[in-house]
Design an enzyme around this catalytic site. Structure first.
Site, PDB file in Angstrom:
ATOM      1  N   TYR A   1     -33.770  12.222   2.943  1.00 53.94           N
ATOM      2  CA  TYR A   1     -33.098  11.220   3.787  1.00 53.94           C
ATOM      3  C   TYR A   1     -34.082  10.169   4.320  1.00 53.94           C
ATOM      4  CZ  TYR A   1     -28.968  14.190   3.622  1.00 53.94           C
ATOM      5  OH  TYR A   1     -27.876  14.907   3.200  1.00 53.94           O
TER       6      TYR A   1
ATOM      7  N   TYR B   1     -27.660  15.951  -7.852  1.00 53.87           N
ATOM      8  CA  TYR B   1     -27.932  16.843  -6.735  1.00 53.87           C
ATOM      9  C   TYR B   1     -29.063  17.816  -7.057  1.00 53.87           C
ATOM     10  CZ  TYR B   1     -24.652  15.867  -2.958  1.00 53.87           C
ATOM     11  OH  TYR B   1     -24.022  15.311  -1.870  1.00 53.87           O
TER      12      TYR B   1
ATOM     13  N   VAL C   1      -9.430  -6.400   7.341  1.00 46.74           N
ATOM     14  CA  VAL C   1      -9.610  -7.352   6.246  1.00 46.74           C
ATOM     15  C   VAL C   1      -8.723  -6.909   5.080  1.00 46.74           C
ATOM     16  CG1 VAL C   1     -11.238  -8.396   4.624  1.00 46.74           C
ATOM     17  CG2 VAL C   1     -11.946  -7.933   6.978  1.00 46.74           C
TER      18      VAL C   1
ATOM     19  N   SER D   1     -12.665   5.513   1.458  1.00 48.36           N
ATOM     20  CA  SER D   1     -12.878   6.336   2.647  1.00 48.36           C
ATOM     21  C   SER D   1     -12.553   7.790   2.334  1.00 48.36           C
ATOM     22  CB  SER D   1     -11.991   5.868   3.798  1.00 48.36           C
ATOM     23  OG  SER D   1     -12.022   6.803   4.864  1.00 48.36           O
TER      24      SER D   1
ATOM     25  N   THR E   1     -23.717  11.926   1.322  1.00 47.15           N
ATOM     26  CA  THR E   1     -24.872  11.953   2.221  1.00 47.15           C
ATOM     27  C   THR E   1     -24.878  10.657   3.028  1.00 47.15           C
ATOM     28  OG1 THR E   1     -26.344  10.904   0.593  1.00 47.15           O
ATOM     29  CG2 THR E   1     -26.267  13.323   0.605  1.00 47.15           C
TER      30      THR E   1
END
Length: 537
Positions: free
Chosen positions: A79, A192, A241, A285, A493
């Site tokens: 990260y 991964y 939007v 999403s 992630t």
């Protein structure tokens, strides 16, 4: 990257569609590294809250209950863009240190070393250090690693492994740690393996996992939001939007976004993008159409995309063939839906029993998975309190089901048809704590969350299903989120969203600062050797 002119940071207006972590990170990088005046940065968010899928807080569904739809496990190695961002964002409770420093200090005090990763139907904690891989499984893993992504294409994980692989301790832990199903993308699993290969020797304890002091909304989103507002960023809630116009120069094939169409609470607005303006769109999403339940009701499963989580991408995708194919990801709800639950407990009776059972204090364990359970239940007990404003004497834990249409072992119904109390009853039976069942039921608020697209980002995909962060020829627009293409990096992630933001801002504004390289443990002989030893253990 496209051949384009660098945008003048002082003259630009940056229009960011979506107030999740990707959009917020783009705003932060634009201020910190590109020197864009904060007042020229506009975040357009349909909801009345920032953070997107990184949620956490009290719920209106039940009195005195808290909820997170999901949680995030972080690592130091993978990260890097995330830590770069939060190394300069002041902590929520101690502005003298950064969020990154706060996380480091917290993880020095609360070290992860799970003692109860896998639990069988007889309530026995398995010795999970032995991964249970055969020579055939190892060969299949190597074959996947050696395959080029273009060759893998849209093939499923179970096209690379035989049935016995999915009964191994390795798969049982990898599956629930990262939320893979065997019908998910083999190409993503390969990524991964490469991005998290350093976790192989410690997958049974998750000792490499780093966590935030509280849930990620309190520990990351709120400090970042406060910093952005203090800088002067224009955050517009209730701004949805619906569409955008683009223009292509037939000679140069340069493409520009020229107008945004916005629906506001009080009407509609059109935003003209001038010569130096940029538009950044968050696509898709994983928490779209989430629905909540409580002790005595069942959360609805929405199948027909009632909210606007996918609508903008659907509209934009019709404008150009390289703007991606959202149908690839939202098209099969039954392959991607999850149900999670948060327990809000009025005392620590259940927590103490779990501590005795696992020998893990809250925050030091990791996912506990009942791998033989009908619903494939997992829970994690975070460090307490997990919410910054949690009242003293109140405790929480989080869990989820991976097979929510299967019949429970004790509650003979699908998890998706169960109330919060029924899910809690099944969990207590899986733990073998029947003697405290009535007490726990009477003193716990259960908040369930049904998410139709929770693992949609793992859908089998092929080249072109996800647009590039900066499409070819783009002069002033970019795409962000979990459904864009960033070579070699892994979705699901926070790093992916933050890296995309960094790539877009640095490229458009010509930021002369290195973007952290994508970590690949196989390039480090020591890491590769340890991973090899674990696989052959």
């Amino acid at each position: 990257m496209p051949n384009k002119k660098t945008v003048d940071a002082k003259q630009t207006h940056l229009w960011i569609v979506g107030g999740g972590i990707a959009g917020m990170a783009a705003a932060a990088f634009a201020i910190r590294d590109a020197q864009v005046p904060a007042q020229n940065i506009h975040i357009l968010e349909e909801l009345n809250i920032t953070g997107g899928s990184m949620d956490g807080g009290a719920t209106p569904e039940a009195a005195h209950a808290w909820v997170t739809r999901g949680g995030r496990m972080l690592t130091d190695e993978t990260y890097l863009c995330l830590w770069d961002l939060f190394s300069t964002i002041p902590s929520l409770e101690n502005p003298d240190i950064s969020v990154r420093e706060e996380c480091r200090e917290f993880n020095e005090k609360v070290k992860t070393h799970a003692n109860a990763r896998l639990i069988n139907a007889k309530h026995n904690i398995l010795d999970a250090e032995k991964l249970g891989l055969s020579n055939l499984h190892r060969a299949q893993m190597l074959r996947l690693l050696a395959s080029k992504e273009a060759r893998i294409g849209s093939r499923r994980i179970d096209e690379f492994f035989d049935d016995s692989f999915f009964q191994s301790n390795f798969w049982r832990m990898w599956r629930t740690t990262f939320a893979f199903q065997k019908w998910h993308s083999a190409a993503e699993l390969r990524r991964y393996f490469l991005r998290f290969i350093q976790e192989l020797p410690r997958i049974h304890t998750l000792a490499g996992v780093k966590r935030t002091q509280y849930n990620q909304y309190d520990s990351m989103i709120l400090p970042l939001q406060r910093w952005l507002v203090e800088q002067g960023v224009d955050v517009r809630f209730g701004n949805y939007v619906t569409d955008a116009d683009f223009r292509t120069d037939e000679t140069t094939q340069e493409r520009r976004a020229t107008k945004l169409y916005v629906t506001l609470p009080e009407g509609k607005e059109e935003i003209e993008l001038k010569q130096h303006d940029l538009a950044i769109f968050t696509l898709g999403s994983i928490t779209a159409d989430s629905r909540y339940g409580s002790n005595d009701d069942v959360p609805a499963l929405v199948r027909n995309r009632e909210d606007h989580g996918w609508a903008l991408w659907e509209t934009l995708a019709q404008k150009a063939p390289d703007f991606g194919r959202p149908m690839t990801f939202y098209g099969n709800v039954d392959e991607h839906k999850w149900e999670s639950f948060t327990l809000t407990m009025k005392d620590d009776v259940l927590l103490k029993r779990i501590i005795d059972y696992t020998s893990n204090e809250p925050g030091t364990g990791a996912l506990m998975t009942w791998f033989e359970s009908g619903w494939h239940l997992s829970i994690v007990v975070p460090a307490q309190p997990h919410f910054a404003n949690l009242p003293q004497g109140t405790f929480t834990l989080w869990g989820y089901g991976f097979q929510i249409d299967h019949i429970g072992d004790y509650i003979k119904k699908p998890m998706s048809a169960c109330t919060g109390k029924e899910i809690l009853t099944e969990l207590i039976h899986q733990l073998g704590f029947e003697d405290i069942l009535e007490h726990v039921l009477a003193s716990t608020e259960v908040t369930t969350a049904m998410m139709p697209y929770a693992s949609a980002l793992f859908a089998c995909r092929k080249s072109g299903d996800r647009p590039f962060v900066i499409p070819k020829g783009s002069q002033n627009f970019a795409f962000l989120g979990q459904f864009v293409e960033i070579e070699d990096d892994v979705v699901f992630t926070v790093e992916y969203s933050v890296r995309g933001a960094m790539l877009a801002v640095y490229e458009f504004f010509g930021v002369e600062r290195d973007i952290p390289e994508i970590y690949n443990g196989l390039l480090d002989p020591k890491v590769g050797l340890k991973a090899l030893e674990a696989v052959f253990h």
